[in-house]
Design an enzyme around this catalytic site. Structure first.
Site: not given
Ligand SMILES: NC(=O)c1ccc[n+]([C@@H]2O[C@H](COP(=O)([O-])OP(=O)(O)OC[C@H]3O[C@@H](n4cnc5c(N)ncnc54)[C@H](OP(=O)(O)O)[C@@H]3O)[C@@H](O)[C@H]2O)c1
Length: 248
Positions: A14, A152
């Site tokens: 999402s 984290y």
């Molecule tokens: N953004 C960065 O800079 C970055 C850097 C390093 C690593 N990461 C990692 O990459 C991954 C994605 O990051 P992002 O930036 O794309 O995050 P984001 O935009 O905040 O998206 C997080 C996603 O996780 C889903 N989610 C969270 N809790 C959930 C649950 N209990 N059940 C089902 N879905 C859940 C959310 O969906 P709903 O809200 O619809 O549930 C959303 O689609 C994460 O694991 C993060 O730690 C991100």
């Protein structure tokens, strides 16, 4: 990297990395199962996909005990799953003096226990496509430390250890397990972090990445490479995609 007709599950579809991964996998021909909690945002992702026969599965991955049976129910509708991109995750930025054990448990449940139970669910006969691939999304924070990020970092580091053990355990089932560790991207997570950090701190984080902040699509490419036939001799790896952050 052709994925024509293959069923690919993308968690966190999402938003952010999960959304861009879903779009890319659909462009490569996959039928994508979009997983997240927010149905409206999953529908928005669905509207961005190429091709047809993609599905939405609204599910709270913190409901870890129900995960394996839920995966069986998906297969009844979509057919066996060829690959999983586990992009869902949550972050927590708090100094240890302020941490409550419940907060710690919530992060570990969403970031780590869900990954373990997804692997358990995928291993079940008939759920995977007589084999397949799992790619977890961790973070460079699984390799380095940062103040206020202990929980984290611990959760992402756990994914690295999990990747290696599962790769060894599931190779006999023809299942590959890998992990992508991104650096900081321009996503909602960064916007959240921005509300907690000063402009100088944000500028400092960007400066540490010689190629600047990444985009979700940069991580999606790495996920697709590991999921597709291009990754067929790769298992137990943690692929760092960080614009050079950990090269320091
Ligand atoms: N953004 C960065 O800079 C970055 C850097 C390093 C690593 N990461 C990692 O990459 C991954 C994605 O990051 P992002 O930036 O794309 O995050 P984001 O935009 O905040 O998206 C997080 C996603 O996780 C889903 N989610 C969270 N809790 C959930 C649950 N209990 N059940 C089902 N879905 C859940 C959310 O969906 P709903 O809200 O619809 O549930 C959303 O689609 C994460 O694991 C993060 O730690 C991100």
């Amino acid at each position: 990297m052709d994925m024509t007709g293959k069923v690919m599950m993308v968690t966190g579809a999402s938003s952010g990395i999960g959304r861009d991964t879903a779009v890319l996998l659909s462009q490569l021909g996959a039928r994508v199962v979009l997983v997240g909690r927010n149905k409206d945002r999953l529908s928005q992702t669905l509207g961005m996909l190429q091709g047809t026969r993609h599905t939405i599965e609204a599910f709270d991955l913190a409901n870890t005990d129900a995960l394996p049976e839920w995966m069986k129910s998906i297969v009844q509708k979509s057919g066996s799953i060829y690959g999983i991109a586990h992009c869902a995750g949550t972050q927590l930025m708090l100094p240890v003096r302020m941490l409550k054990s419940q907060q710690v448990e919530e992060v570990l449940r969403t970031n780590v226990v869900s990954a373990i139970m997804l692997a358990k669910g995928f291993r079940q006969r008939g759920v995977n496509d007589a084999g397949g691939a799992i790619v977890f999304v961790s973070s460079v924070m699984g390799e380095v430390g940062a103040p206020g990020r202990s929980v984290y970092c611990a959760s992402k580091s756990a994914l690295h250890a999990l990747t290696k053990s599962l790769a060894l355990e599931l190779a006999k089932d023809n299942i590959r397990v890998n992990c992508v560790a991104p650096g900081t991207l321009r996503t909602e997570m960064l916007e959240e972090a921005q509300s907690l950090l000063t402009a100088t701190q944000i500028a400092e984080i960007e400066r540490m990445q010689p190629l600047g902040f990444g985009a979700p699509r940069d991580v999606a490419h790495a996920l697709a490479f590991l999921l597709a036939e291009t990754g067929r001799w790769i298992t137990g790896s943690v692929l760092i995609v960080d614009g050079g952050y950990t090269a320091h």
